[in-house]
Motif scaffolding. Sequence first.
Motif, mmCIF file in Angstrom:
data_model
loop_
_atom_site.group_PDB
_atom_site.id
_atom_site.type_symbol
_atom_site.label_atom_id
_atom_site.label_comp_id
_atom_site.label_asym_id
_atom_site.label_seq_id
_atom_site.Cartn_x
_atom_site.Cartn_y
_atom_site.Cartn_z
ATOM 1 N N TYR A 315 0.827 -1.216 0.000
ATOM 2 C CA TYR A 315 0.000 0.000 0.000
ATOM 3 C C TYR A 315 0.859 1.263 0.000
ATOM 4 C CZ TYR A 315 1.124 -0.484 4.951
ATOM 5 O OH TYR A 315 1.792 -0.656 6.138
ATOM 6 N N LEU A 316 2.170 1.114 0.265
ATOM 7 C CA LEU A 316 3.071 2.264 0.262
ATOM 8 C C LEU A 316 4.023 2.268 -0.928
ATOM 9 C CD1 LEU A 316 4.067 2.445 4.050
ATOM 10 C CD2 LEU A 316 2.421 3.867 2.830
ATOM 11 N N TRP A 317 4.458 1.052 -1.329
ATOM 12 C CA TRP A 317 5.444 0.961 -2.402
ATOM 13 C C TRP A 317 4.981 -0.038 -3.449
ATOM 14 C CZ3 TRP A 317 10.083 3.650 -3.000
ATOM 15 C CH2 TRP A 317 10.472 4.455 -1.912
ATOM 16 N N ASP A 318 5.203 0.337 -4.714
ATOM 17 C CA ASP A 318 4.947 -0.560 -5.834
ATOM 18 C C ASP A 318 6.253 -1.282 -6.160
ATOM 19 O OD1 ASP A 318 3.829 -1.846 -8.018
ATOM 20 O OD2 ASP A 318 4.392 -0.218 -9.389
ATOM 21 N N ILE A 319 6.254 -2.614 -6.002
ATOM 22 C CA ILE A 319 7.452 -3.427 -6.210
ATOM 23 C C ILE A 319 7.260 -4.248 -7.484
ATOM 24 C CG2 ILE A 319 8.968 -5.165 -5.200
ATOM 25 C CD1 ILE A 319 8.875 -2.538 -3.642
ATOM 26 N N ARG A 320 8.144 -4.059 -8.477
ATOM 27 C CA ARG A 320 8.068 -4.778 -9.748
ATOM 28 C C ARG A 320 9.437 -5.350 -10.089
ATOM 29 N NH1 ARG A 320 7.811 -1.775 -13.635
ATOM 30 N NH2 ARG A 320 8.011 0.289 -12.640
ATOM 31 N N GLN A 337 8.702 1.963 -6.583
ATOM 32 C CA GLN A 337 8.073 3.265 -6.768
ATOM 33 C C GLN A 337 7.185 3.541 -5.574
ATOM 34 O OE1 GLN A 337 8.240 5.586 -9.526
ATOM 35 N NE2 GLN A 337 7.165 6.865 -8.037
ATOM 36 N N ARG A 338 7.397 4.709 -4.935
ATOM 37 C CA ARG A 338 6.592 5.069 -3.772
ATOM 38 C C ARG A 338 5.183 5.437 -4.213
ATOM 39 N NH1 ARG A 338 8.347 7.340 1.256
ATOM 40 N NH2 ARG A 338 10.380 7.805 0.304
ATOM 41 N N LYS A 339 4.185 4.892 -3.504
ATOM 42 C CA LYS A 339 2.791 5.218 -3.786
ATOM 43 C C LYS A 339 2.315 6.375 -2.944
ATOM 44 C CE LYS A 339 1.117 0.624 -5.134
ATOM 45 N NZ LYS A 339 0.130 -0.459 -4.792
ATOM 46 N N SER A 340 2.531 6.288 -1.629
ATOM 47 C CA SER A 340 2.013 7.301 -0.722
ATOM 48 C C SER A 340 2.888 7.306 0.514
ATOM 49 C CB SER A 340 0.564 7.018 -0.342
ATOM 50 O OG SER A 340 0.144 7.877 0.704
ATOM 51 N N ALA A 341 2.980 8.445 1.140
ATOM 52 C CA ALA A 341 3.744 8.568 2.387
ATOM 53 C C ALA A 341 2.860 8.445 3.600
ATOM 54 C CB ALA A 341 4.483 9.904 2.426
ATOM 55 N N ALA A 342 1.589 8.192 3.411
ATOM 56 C CA ALA A 342 0.655 8.115 4.532
ATOM 57 C C ALA A 342 0.974 6.931 5.416
ATOM 58 C CB ALA A 342 -0.775 8.005 4.010
#
Length: 407
Positions: A315-320, A337-342
């Motif tokens: 939910y925070l980082w997209d890992i590919r 790739q960071r999704k959100s810092a929440a």
Amino acid sequence: VTESRGILESIQRFSLLPTYLPVTYRIHNADVSFFLKEANQDIMRNSSLQSRVESFLIYKSKTPPVLNASYGPFSIEQVVPQDLMLSSNPFGSTNKFSFNWKLKAYIMSTKIYLSKPRVQVLFYIVGRDWDEYSPSERLPCLRVFAFRETREVRGSCRLGGDLGLCVAQLELLPSWFNPPTVVAGRKKQMDKSEGSPVELYYSIQAGDERGECTKEDVRKSNGIRSGRNDIDESGPPLQRIGSVFLYQTYAAPSLAEMRLDNNIVIQYAPKTVKQGDILTFLVSVAKNSTEDQFTLRAKVKRGVNVFSVRASSPYLWDIRESVDYTGKYAPAVVVCQRKSAASENSADGPSSEIMQIDFEIEDLPDPPETQLITWQVEYPGDTTSDLAISKIYVSQKELVGVLPLAM
């Protein structure tokens, strides 16, 4: 008169001293021995011309020691009986003089887990001359007992070889790993982190005509008993070995930390692995990092495979995982790739785990003792970190302990 009185006084003073038998004692055939003097010895104890008592200690001897007593031109010798030097001789079945021999027991692991419910105890003899070993020599058998409340498990082994050692194994029951019942008088349950204690004992028994340990009868198969009341009280006495502690699950291992730069941290459990094992590396990002995108490269060599890549915080980082590199020993190239810092700062510690990378140790005919994993982080704009190397030590044998067999 004066001379007479002086003679009488000297005779009276001489008569106050105790008489004793002036015998000289010597000990032969002993490597180390001592004559002892009692701190509170009665001075009148040896005040006789008929007998004399001396205390001595045989500390080390490879052959039966001989006591020599001499008085003037007269001398006499006698072999010191072994039963006077030892309270009990556990190696009575051997034809060797075993005064220096001491039986030692070493518990291979004091922490036993449900996934591997096996207790191993190594027995060995110290003080024995290895060059005097004979294949026909028969050393005694050892029977090991494990007690858990009202249950009992047995195992056995026979000392042998030029080192005089053996390993006894006991298979514990799965029910033994359940939490212990509350003991009468105890106010609270035992802490689970302490494990459930199991006491270990052993006894020494002579082997049969062929030197083998006596077998259990059919009724007592698998060496499992219902309680201590089933022990043969007429048999040899039990000697305590120590305790092992039972755990249902493994405790979380302490992790070593390797920083690739100010942003990325690699954590792993530093341990020796075997072929076929899976080793997991945790990848974390510093909480104060301002980088929103990076590529992590992990290069491996023959003998190590990238087994899997798993996201820890999807939910925070997209890992590919990149598909540009293929092959059995292709490197792991992971684009993050960071999704959100929440809610990222809600985790404990200075960094947040974002993924786990598993590496499999390949089963090779002649595996190297050390495998290397090379790490590097690449940021947009061709900015890269320095290379970092993780060493993996591979061994098919696990070092449990180092024992001083030659003493």
